[in-house]
Design an enzyme around this catalytic site. Structure first.
Site, PDB file in Angstrom:
ATOM      1  N   CYS A  39       0.792  -1.214  -0.040  1.00  0.00           N
ATOM      2  CA  CYS A  39      -0.038   0.022  -0.110  1.00  0.00           C
ATOM      3  C   CYS A  39       0.992   1.216  -0.004  1.00  0.00           C
ATOM      4  O   CYS A  39       0.356   2.408  -0.360  1.00  0.00           O
ATOM      5  CB  CYS A  39      -1.009   0.084   0.978  1.00  0.00           C
ATOM      6  SG  CYS A  39      -2.197  -1.429   1.028  1.00  0.00           S
ATOM      7  N   HIS A  89      -3.058   7.304   2.318  1.00  0.00           N
ATOM      8  CA  HIS A  89      -3.711   6.025   1.640  1.00  0.00           C
ATOM      9  C   HIS A  89      -4.919   5.720   2.174  1.00  0.00           C
ATOM     10  O   HIS A  89      -5.372   5.979   3.292  1.00  0.00           O
ATOM     11  CB  HIS A  89      -2.683   5.149   2.006  1.00  0.00           C
ATOM     12  CG  HIS A  89      -3.174   3.408   1.997  1.00  0.00           C
ATOM     13  ND1 HIS A  89      -3.724   3.004   0.826  1.00  0.00           N
ATOM     14  CD2 HIS A  89      -3.138   2.658   2.799  1.00  0.00           C
ATOM     15  CE1 HIS A  89      -4.004   2.004   1.082  1.00  0.00           C
ATOM     16  NE2 HIS A  89      -3.491   1.394   2.104  1.00  0.00           N
ATOM     17  N   ASN A 124     -10.129  -0.059  -0.359  1.00  0.00           N
ATOM     18  CA  ASN A 124      -8.763   0.043  -0.040  1.00  0.00           C
ATOM     19  C   ASN A 124      -8.216  -0.489  -1.473  1.00  0.00           C
ATOM     20  O   ASN A 124      -8.144  -1.602  -1.706  1.00  0.00           O
ATOM     21  CB  ASN A 124      -8.143  -0.689   0.878  1.00  0.00           C
ATOM     22  CG  ASN A 124      -6.758  -0.729   1.235  1.00  0.00           C
ATOM     23  OD1 ASN A 124      -5.919  -0.318   0.133  1.00  0.00           O
ATOM     24  ND2 ASN A 124      -6.198  -1.135   2.398  1.00  0.00           N
TER      25      ASN A 124
END
Length: 325
Positions: free
Chosen positions: A115, A252, A282
């Site tokens: 990520c 993020h 996500n």
């Protein structure tokens, strides 16, 4: 004395057509819209179609970014793709994107930091440009996380989605990096002791399978708020900035609770946070450029704004980028 820095010329994104709602998920796993929303803030996410690969998403986002920048892809010197879900073990998916854009020159490679991938890729591209090893480049975050999810694990399958975002960078000469448009700086960190808290239980060298994503949610949450707050505070301190100096915080998009906890701990006002988590889920390395593109194209982020990116991912990896838009 002027310095060589990177300026962001444009950004773009792409989301697969199929939208998967919380109600859809409730029909295939023991969950509910209320359960997912309360724990993550996610309402919907996009899922790649059968046969639609990470490279397809990356090419579409790249083209959108190039169009926004008004740049001919033939003028690119390099492509760096952040992804944890490549088309193949090798070659790099970046080279597939390179071919898809019709390029036969320059260089292209993948960056794998889960990520945090986009933060790592942006810092890498910026360093290439500062070193004079390229004048114009494309940085992409693209993921098809739906391909590595265990759709019977309600703790993880409800959190992730597919998508891609991209930015075009170009070398520029600046007198005052803090006031002129450029990437001001980046900070990157990792700590491999935490591998078992967020990982995929497969791989060519270990199981000879792709595997599925596994996560210890509480441990990840606890580490994330502290690590992200620390890198944000370090980045601000390194440039003699206060939280109030930031115009937009583009984090993020992992979990609404993490975003809220980090912003509160650091002191960034809620109205300055760009959030797309509710619509995209996500999307790992794609989440920052997706959120960035959304806020640029809807007019929130404007020329001259001071923008802060941050991310944390499996490994653990984490980092931040500071950009004068």
């Amino acid at each position: 004395m002027k310095q060589t820095r990177s300026v962001v010329l444009g950004c773009g994104s792409y989301l697969p057509e199929r939208v998967l709602t919380n109600q859809d998920l409730a029909r295939i796993v023991d969950t509910s819209d209320e359960w997912i929303s309360d724990r993550s803030g996610i309402k919907t996410r996009h899922i790649a179609a059968d046969g639609e690969m990470t490279s397809d998403l990356g090419i579409a986002a790249a083209r959108a970014a190039l169009d926004h920048a008004g740049i001919d892809p033939q003028s690119l010197d390099f492509i760096i793709l952040a992804t944890s879900t490549p088309d193949n073990t090798f070659p790099s998916t970046a080279t597939t994107i390179q071919a898809g854009l019709g390029l036969t020159h320059g260089f292209a490679f993948d960056v794998q930091a889960v990520c945090s991938g986009f933060a790592y890729a942006l810092a890498t591209a910026d360093n290439f440009i500062r070193a004079g090893q390229g004048k114009r480049g494309l940085v992409i975050g693209a993921e098809t996380f739906s391909r590595i999810l265990d759709w019977e694990d309600r703790g993880t399958c409800v959190l992730f989605g597919d998508g891609a975002g991209a930015v075009v960078l170009e070398a520029t000469q600046v007198q005052d990096p803090m006031r002129e448009r450029c990437i001001i700086g980046s900070m990157l960190f990792s700590d491999g002791r935490h591998k078992d808290k967020l990982y995929v239980d497969g791989g060519p060298s270990s199981t000879q399978t792709v595997g599925h994503l596994r996560m210890q949610g509480k441990e990840v949450f606890r580490f994330a708020v502290n690590a992200i707050s620390d890198v944000v505070e370090r980045t601000l301190a390194a440039h003699n900035l206060r939280p109030s100096d930031i115009d937009w915080f583009v984090p993020h998009q992992a979990n609404k609770r993490i975003l809220d906890g980090t912003a509160k701990k650091v002191g960034i006002a809620e109205e300055k946070i760009v959030i797309t988590l509710d619509r995209h889920g996500n999307t790992s390395a794609a989440s920052i450029p997706l959120a960035l593109s959304t806020a640029v194209h809807d007019g929130r982020i404007k020329r001259g704004d001071l923008v802060l990116f941050e991310a944390m991912g499996g490994g653990f990896t984490w980092g931040a980028n500071l950009v004068r838009w």
